[in-house]
Design an enzyme around this catalytic site. Structure first.
Site, PDB file in Angstrom:
ATOM      1  CB  CYS A 249     -27.350 -42.386 -24.379  1.00  0.00           C
ATOM      2  SG  CYS A 249     -26.615 -40.785 -24.714  1.00  0.00           S
TER       3      CYS A 249
ATOM      4  CG  ASP B  44     -26.823 -42.331 -20.272  1.00  0.00           C
ATOM      5  OD1 ASP B  44     -26.867 -41.722 -21.361  1.00  0.00           O
ATOM      6  OD2 ASP B  44     -27.010 -41.751 -19.193  1.00  0.00           O
ATOM      7  CB  SER B  45     -23.140 -39.942 -21.198  1.00  0.00           C
ATOM      8  OG  SER B  45     -24.253 -39.375 -20.546  1.00  0.00           O
TER       9      SER B  45
ATOM     10  CB  CYS C  89     -31.886 -35.953 -21.787  1.00  0.00           C
ATOM     11  SG  CYS C  89     -30.357 -36.252 -20.873  1.00  0.00           S
ATOM     12  CB  THR C  90     -31.753 -41.542 -20.091  1.00  0.00           C
ATOM     13  OG1 THR C  90     -30.373 -41.316 -20.424  1.00  0.00           O
ATOM     14  CG2 THR C  90     -32.444 -42.249 -21.223  1.00  0.00           C
ATOM     15  CG  HIS C  91     -28.465 -37.565 -17.182  1.00  0.00           C
ATOM     16  ND1 HIS C  91     -27.952 -38.229 -18.269  1.00  0.00           N
ATOM     17  CD2 HIS C  91     -27.502 -37.614 -16.217  1.00  0.00           C
ATOM     18  CE1 HIS C  91     -26.728 -38.657 -17.979  1.00  0.00           C
ATOM     19  NE2 HIS C  91     -26.437 -38.295 -16.746  1.00  0.00           N
TER      20      HIS C  91
ATOM     21  N   GLY D  46     -23.776 -34.527 -24.383  1.00  0.00           N
ATOM     22  CA  GLY D  46     -24.656 -33.558 -25.059  1.00  0.00           C
ATOM     23  C   GLY D  46     -23.978 -32.362 -25.705  1.00  0.00           C
TER      24      GLY D  46
ATOM     25  CD  GLU E   2     -23.891 -38.016 -14.287  1.00  0.00           C
ATOM     26  OE1 GLU E   2     -23.060 -38.465 -13.492  1.00  0.00           O
ATOM     27  OE2 GLU E   2     -24.422 -38.718 -15.175  1.00  0.00           O
TER      28      GLU E   2
HETATM   29  N1  DGL Z   1     -28.444 -39.209 -20.794  1.00  0.00           N
HETATM   30  C1  DGL Z   1     -28.002 -38.898 -22.097  1.00  0.00           C
HETATM   31  C2  DGL Z   1     -29.141 -38.620 -23.050  1.00  0.00           C
HETATM   32  O1  DGL Z   1     -30.164 -39.245 -22.919  1.00  0.00           O
HETATM   33  C3  DGL Z   1     -26.767 -38.040 -22.262  1.00  0.00           C
HETATM   34  C4  DGL Z   1     -26.642 -36.792 -21.480  1.00  0.00           C
HETATM   35  C5  DGL Z   1     -25.274 -36.201 -21.650  1.00  0.00           C
HETATM   36  O2  DGL Z   1     -24.307 -36.925 -21.432  1.00  0.00           O
HETATM   37  O3  DGL Z   1     -25.173 -35.016 -22.018  1.00  0.00           O
HETATM   38  O4  DGL Z   1     -29.026 -37.830 -23.958  1.00  0.00           O
END
Ligand code: DGL
Length: 281
Positions: free
Chosen positions: A88, A25-26, A200-202, A58, A168
Protein backbone atom coordinates in the site's frame (compact mmCIF):
# COMPACT_ATOMS: atom_id res chain seq x y z
CA UNK A 1 27.32 -27.48 23.65
CA UNK A 2 28.47 -25.41 20.66
CA UNK A 3 27.37 -28.21 18.31
CA UNK A 4 23.97 -28.35 20.00
CA UNK A 5 23.46 -24.61 19.61
CA UNK A 6 24.50 -24.81 15.95
CA UNK A 7 21.94 -27.62 15.44
CA UNK A 8 19.25 -25.54 17.08
CA UNK A 9 20.27 -22.51 14.98
CA UNK A 10 19.92 -24.62 11.83
CA UNK A 11 16.55 -25.90 13.03
CA UNK A 12 15.27 -22.42 13.75
CA UNK A 13 16.52 -21.13 10.37
CA UNK A 14 14.70 -24.03 8.66
CA UNK A 15 11.54 -23.11 10.52
CA UNK A 16 11.86 -19.46 9.51
CA UNK A 17 12.36 -20.45 5.86
CA UNK A 18 8.95 -22.15 6.02
CA UNK A 19 7.34 -19.09 7.58
CA UNK A 20 5.10 -16.99 5.34
CA UNK A 21 5.64 -13.60 3.79
CA UNK A 22 2.98 -11.23 5.14
CA UNK A 23 1.51 -8.72 2.69
CA UNK A 24 -1.15 -6.11 3.32
CA UNK A 25 -3.15 -3.36 1.64
CA UNK A 26 -6.39 -1.49 2.26
CA UNK A 27 -8.30 -3.74 -0.14
CA UNK A 28 -7.79 -5.75 -3.31
CA UNK A 29 -5.04 -3.47 -4.69
CA UNK A 30 -2.24 -5.37 -2.99
CA UNK A 31 -3.23 -8.48 -4.92
CA UNK A 32 -1.23 -6.94 -7.78
CA UNK A 33 1.83 -7.38 -5.52
CA UNK A 34 0.77 -10.91 -4.49
CA UNK A 35 0.58 -11.84 -8.18
CA UNK A 36 4.10 -10.53 -8.88
CA UNK A 37 5.58 -12.29 -5.82
CA UNK A 38 3.84 -15.52 -6.73
CA UNK A 39 5.25 -15.37 -10.25
CA UNK A 40 8.78 -14.64 -9.00
CA UNK A 41 8.79 -16.89 -5.91
CA UNK A 42 6.14 -19.62 -6.35
CA UNK A 43 7.34 -21.70 -3.39
CA UNK A 44 6.90 -18.93 -0.83
CA UNK A 45 3.88 -19.11 1.47
CA UNK A 46 1.99 -15.82 1.30
CA UNK A 47 -0.47 -14.42 3.82
CA UNK A 48 -2.39 -11.48 2.41
CA UNK A 49 -4.52 -9.15 4.49
CA UNK A 50 -6.90 -6.78 2.67
CA UNK A 51 -8.62 -4.32 4.99
CA UNK A 52 -11.79 -4.44 2.88
CA UNK A 53 -13.94 -3.09 5.74
CA UNK A 54 -12.01 0.19 5.89
CA UNK A 55 -10.93 0.80 2.29
CA UNK A 56 -10.16 3.45 1.03
CA UNK A 57 -7.24 4.71 3.10
CA UNK A 58 -6.27 7.47 0.64
CA UNK A 59 -8.75 10.17 1.70
CA UNK A 60 -8.18 9.56 5.46
CA UNK A 61 -6.00 11.59 7.84
CA UNK A 62 -2.45 10.65 8.73
CA UNK A 63 -3.50 9.76 12.29
CA UNK A 64 -6.09 7.26 11.01
CA UNK A 65 -3.75 5.78 8.39
CA UNK A 66 -1.07 5.24 11.05
CA UNK A 67 -3.60 3.52 13.32
CA UNK A 68 -4.74 1.26 10.46
CA UNK A 69 -1.11 0.45 9.62
CA UNK A 70 -0.51 -0.69 13.22
CA UNK A 71 -3.68 -2.85 13.17
CA UNK A 72 -2.81 -4.44 9.81
CA UNK A 73 0.71 -5.28 10.95
CA UNK A 74 -0.55 -6.80 14.22
CA UNK A 75 -2.90 -9.09 12.26
CA UNK A 76 -0.07 -10.38 10.07
CA UNK A 77 2.33 -10.75 13.01
CA UNK A 78 0.07 -13.50 14.42
CA UNK A 79 1.32 -15.70 11.56
CA UNK A 80 5.03 -15.25 12.40
CA UNK A 81 6.03 -13.86 9.02
CA UNK A 82 9.68 -13.87 7.96
CA UNK A 83 9.11 -10.65 6.03
CA UNK A 84 6.35 -8.04 5.76
CA UNK A 85 5.52 -6.29 2.48
CA UNK A 86 3.54 -3.08 2.69
CA UNK A 87 1.60 -3.38 -0.59
CA UNK A 88 0.00 0.00 0.00
CA UNK A 89 1.64 3.22 -1.14
CA UNK A 90 -0.47 5.28 1.27
CA UNK A 91 0.88 3.34 4.27
CA UNK A 92 4.39 3.27 2.76
CA UNK A 93 4.25 7.08 2.43
CA UNK A 94 2.79 7.94 5.83
CA UNK A 95 3.32 5.07 8.23
CA UNK A 96 6.25 2.86 7.21
CA UNK A 97 7.94 3.65 10.54
CA UNK A 98 4.84 2.37 12.39
CA UNK A 99 5.08 -0.95 10.55
CA UNK A 100 8.85 -1.21 11.06
CA UNK A 101 8.50 -0.58 14.79
CA UNK A 102 5.78 -3.20 15.15
CA UNK A 103 7.85 -5.74 13.20
CA UNK A 104 10.95 -5.53 15.43
CA UNK A 105 13.69 -7.60 13.72
CA UNK A 106 11.51 -8.75 10.85
CA UNK A 107 12.42 -6.95 7.63
CA UNK A 108 9.86 -4.68 5.96
CA UNK A 109 9.62 -3.76 2.27
CA UNK A 110 7.43 -0.84 1.19
CA UNK A 111 6.15 -0.45 -2.37
CA UNK A 112 6.95 3.25 -2.57
CA UNK A 113 10.73 3.06 -2.41
CA UNK A 114 10.81 0.19 -4.91
CA UNK A 115 8.63 2.12 -7.40
CA UNK A 116 10.62 5.34 -6.96
CA UNK A 117 13.96 3.55 -7.59
CA UNK A 118 12.66 1.87 -10.73
CA UNK A 119 11.36 5.19 -12.09
CA UNK A 120 14.75 6.85 -11.49
CA UNK A 121 16.44 4.06 -13.48
CA UNK A 122 13.98 4.31 -16.37
CA UNK A 123 13.52 8.05 -17.02
CA UNK A 124 15.53 9.54 -19.87
CA UNK A 125 14.34 13.15 -19.80
CA UNK A 126 14.24 13.36 -15.97
CA UNK A 127 10.55 14.24 -15.84
CA UNK A 128 8.52 11.70 -13.88
CA UNK A 129 4.76 11.74 -13.31
CA UNK A 130 3.34 10.13 -10.17
CA UNK A 131 -0.33 9.31 -9.65
CA UNK A 132 -1.59 8.15 -6.27
CA UNK A 133 -4.11 8.65 -3.51
CA UNK A 134 -4.72 12.05 -1.94
CA UNK A 135 -2.68 11.08 1.13
CA UNK A 136 0.28 9.79 -0.90
CA UNK A 137 0.40 12.83 -3.17
CA UNK A 138 0.01 15.32 -0.28
CA UNK A 139 2.81 13.59 1.65
CA UNK A 140 5.26 14.34 -1.19
CA UNK A 141 6.94 11.03 -0.32
CA UNK A 142 7.53 10.03 -3.97
CA UNK A 143 9.20 13.32 -4.86
CA UNK A 144 11.35 12.96 -1.75
CA UNK A 145 12.35 9.35 -2.52
CA UNK A 146 13.07 10.17 -6.19
CA UNK A 147 15.04 13.35 -5.44
CA UNK A 148 17.07 11.57 -2.78
CA UNK A 149 18.44 9.42 -5.61
CA UNK A 150 18.62 12.19 -8.23
CA UNK A 151 17.93 15.79 -7.26
CA UNK A 152 17.79 16.83 -10.91
CA UNK A 153 14.54 14.96 -11.58
CA UNK A 154 11.31 16.93 -11.83
CA UNK A 155 8.36 15.10 -10.24
CA UNK A 156 4.82 16.02 -11.29
CA UNK A 157 2.11 14.47 -9.08
CA UNK A 158 -1.61 14.04 -9.42
CA UNK A 159 -4.08 12.53 -6.96
CA UNK A 160 -6.63 10.19 -8.59
CA UNK A 161 -8.92 9.21 -5.67
CA UNK A 162 -11.76 7.76 -7.77
CA UNK A 163 -9.49 5.12 -9.28
CA UNK A 164 -9.62 3.11 -6.02
CA UNK A 165 -13.42 2.60 -5.89
CA UNK A 166 -13.45 2.00 -9.66
CA UNK A 167 -10.89 -0.80 -9.23
CA UNK A 168 -12.74 -2.21 -6.21
CA UNK A 169 -15.90 -2.25 -8.39
CA UNK A 170 -14.06 -4.13 -11.14
CA UNK A 171 -14.72 -1.29 -13.63
CA UNK A 172 -11.66 -2.26 -15.63
CA UNK A 173 -12.73 -1.23 -19.12
CA UNK A 174 -15.80 0.75 -18.19
CA UNK A 175 -16.60 4.08 -19.92
CA UNK A 176 -16.80 5.71 -16.46
CA UNK A 177 -13.15 4.76 -15.82
CA UNK A 178 -12.15 6.24 -19.19
CA UNK A 179 -13.98 9.49 -18.36
CA UNK A 180 -12.37 9.74 -14.92
CA UNK A 181 -8.93 8.95 -16.39
CA UNK A 182 -9.36 11.72 -19.01
CA UNK A 183 -10.22 14.15 -16.22
CA UNK A 184 -7.33 13.23 -13.92
CA UNK A 185 -4.62 12.78 -16.55
CA UNK A 186 -5.30 15.76 -18.82
CA UNK A 187 -2.88 18.10 -16.99
CA UNK A 188 -0.08 15.62 -16.36
CA UNK A 189 -0.23 14.65 -20.07
CA UNK A 190 0.88 18.18 -20.99
CA UNK A 191 3.93 18.05 -18.71
CA UNK A 192 6.36 16.28 -21.07
CA UNK A 193 6.91 13.35 -18.70
CA UNK A 194 8.45 10.17 -20.14
CA UNK A 195 7.65 7.94 -17.12
CA UNK A 196 4.47 7.55 -15.06
CA UNK A 197 4.53 5.80 -11.67
CA UNK A 198 1.35 4.00 -10.67
CA UNK A 199 1.76 5.17 -7.07
CA UNK A 200 -1.17 3.16 -5.73
CA UNK A 201 -1.39 -0.61 -5.88
CA UNK A 202 -5.01 -0.43 -7.05
CA UNK A 203 -4.01 1.39 -10.24
CA UNK A 204 -2.35 -1.52 -12.13
CA UNK A 205 -5.85 -3.04 -12.22
CA UNK A 206 -6.86 -0.07 -14.43
CA UNK A 207 -3.54 -0.05 -16.29
CA UNK A 208 -4.98 -0.46 -19.78
CA UNK A 209 -7.22 2.62 -19.52
CA UNK A 210 -4.44 4.66 -17.86
CA UNK A 211 -1.98 3.66 -20.58
CA UNK A 212 -4.38 4.52 -23.41
CA UNK A 213 -5.20 7.89 -21.82
CA UNK A 214 -1.66 9.02 -20.99
CA UNK A 215 -0.22 7.77 -24.28
CA UNK A 216 1.54 4.53 -25.12
CA UNK A 217 4.94 6.26 -25.48
CA UNK A 218 5.08 6.96 -21.75
CA UNK A 219 6.72 4.24 -19.69
CA UNK A 220 4.42 2.99 -16.93
CA UNK A 221 6.00 1.91 -13.62
CA UNK A 222 4.16 -0.72 -11.60
CA UNK A 223 6.12 -1.16 -8.38
CA UNK A 224 4.87 -4.75 -7.89
CA UNK A 225 7.67 -6.20 -10.02
CA UNK A 226 10.29 -4.06 -8.32
CA UNK A 227 9.00 -5.31 -4.94
CA UNK A 228 9.16 -8.94 -6.10
CA UNK A 229 12.77 -8.43 -7.20
CA UNK A 230 13.71 -6.80 -3.87
CA UNK A 231 11.95 -9.61 -1.96
CA UNK A 232 13.99 -12.27 -3.73
CA UNK A 233 17.18 -10.30 -3.11
CA UNK A 234 16.47 -9.78 0.59
CA UNK A 235 15.45 -13.39 1.30
CA UNK A 236 18.41 -14.71 -0.61
CA UNK A 237 20.88 -12.41 1.24
CA UNK A 238 19.52 -13.60 4.58
CA UNK A 239 19.42 -17.29 3.57
CA UNK A 240 15.64 -17.40 3.92
CA UNK A 241 14.56 -18.28 0.38
CA UNK A 242 12.21 -21.24 0.28
CA UNK A 243 13.62 -23.71 -2.26
CA UNK A 244 10.68 -26.10 -2.13
CA UNK A 245 9.47 -27.31 -5.52
CA UNK A 246 5.84 -27.12 -4.40
CA UNK A 247 3.78 -24.11 -5.45
CA UNK A 248 2.15 -22.51 -2.42
CA UNK A 249 -1.42 -21.20 -2.50
CA UNK A 250 -1.85 -17.79 -0.85
CA UNK A 251 -3.83 -17.56 2.36
CA UNK A 252 -6.20 -14.62 2.31
CA UNK A 253 -7.49 -12.58 5.23
CA UNK A 254 -10.06 -9.82 4.86
CA UNK A 255 -11.86 -7.58 7.34
CA UNK A 256 -15.08 -7.76 5.30
CA UNK A 257 -16.10 -10.17 2.59
CA UNK A 258 -17.90 -8.25 -0.16
CA UNK A 259 -20.11 -10.42 -2.38
CA UNK A 260 -18.05 -9.72 -5.45
CA UNK A 261 -14.70 -10.53 -3.80
CA UNK A 262 -14.51 -13.97 -5.38
CA UNK A 263 -15.31 -12.60 -8.85
CA UNK A 264 -12.74 -9.81 -8.49
CA UNK A 265 -10.09 -12.22 -7.24
CA UNK A 266 -10.60 -14.47 -10.26
CA UNK A 267 -10.50 -11.48 -12.57
CA UNK A 268 -7.20 -10.11 -11.22
CA UNK A 269 -5.40 -13.29 -10.26
CA UNK A 270 -6.68 -15.57 -13.02
CA UNK A 271 -7.26 -18.39 -10.52
CA UNK A 272 -9.96 -19.66 -8.19
CA UNK A 273 -10.36 -17.92 -4.84
CA UNK A 274 -8.42 -19.86 -2.17
CA UNK A 275 -9.51 -20.07 1.49
CA UNK A 276 -10.45 -16.69 2.89
CA UNK A 277 -10.64 -15.92 6.61
CA UNK A 278 -12.61 -13.04 8.01
CA UNK A 279 -10.72 -11.12 10.70
CA UNK A 280 -11.93 -8.42 13.02
CA UNK A 281 -10.17 -5.06 13.00
N1 DGL B 1 -3.81 0.57 -2.64
C1 DGL B 1 -3.44 1.55 -1.70
C2 DGL B 1 -2.26 2.38 -2.14
O1 DGL B 1 -1.39 1.84 -2.77
C3 DGL B 1 -4.54 2.29 -0.96
C4 DGL B 1 -5.67 2.86 -1.73
C5 DGL B 1 -6.72 3.38 -0.80
O2 DGL B 1 -7.15 2.62 0.07
O3 DGL B 1 -7.11 4.56 -0.92
O4 DGL B 1 -2.14 3.54 -1.82
Amino acid sequence: MKELSSVSWQLSTCQVIQNPIGIFDSGIGGLTVVKAIQAALPAERLIYFGDTARVPYGPKSQVTIRKYAADDTAILMRYQPKLIIVACNTVSALALDVVEKACGNIPVIGVLKAGASLAVQVTQNKRIGVIGTQATVCSNAYAFAINQQDSGIEVISQACPLFVPLAEEGFINHPATKLVAEHYLSEIRKQDIDTLVLGCTHYPILRQVIEETIGKEIRIIDSAEAVAYRTRELLSESGLLNHSTKTAIPHLLVSDLPQKFSMLYQLFMGSELPDVDLVEV
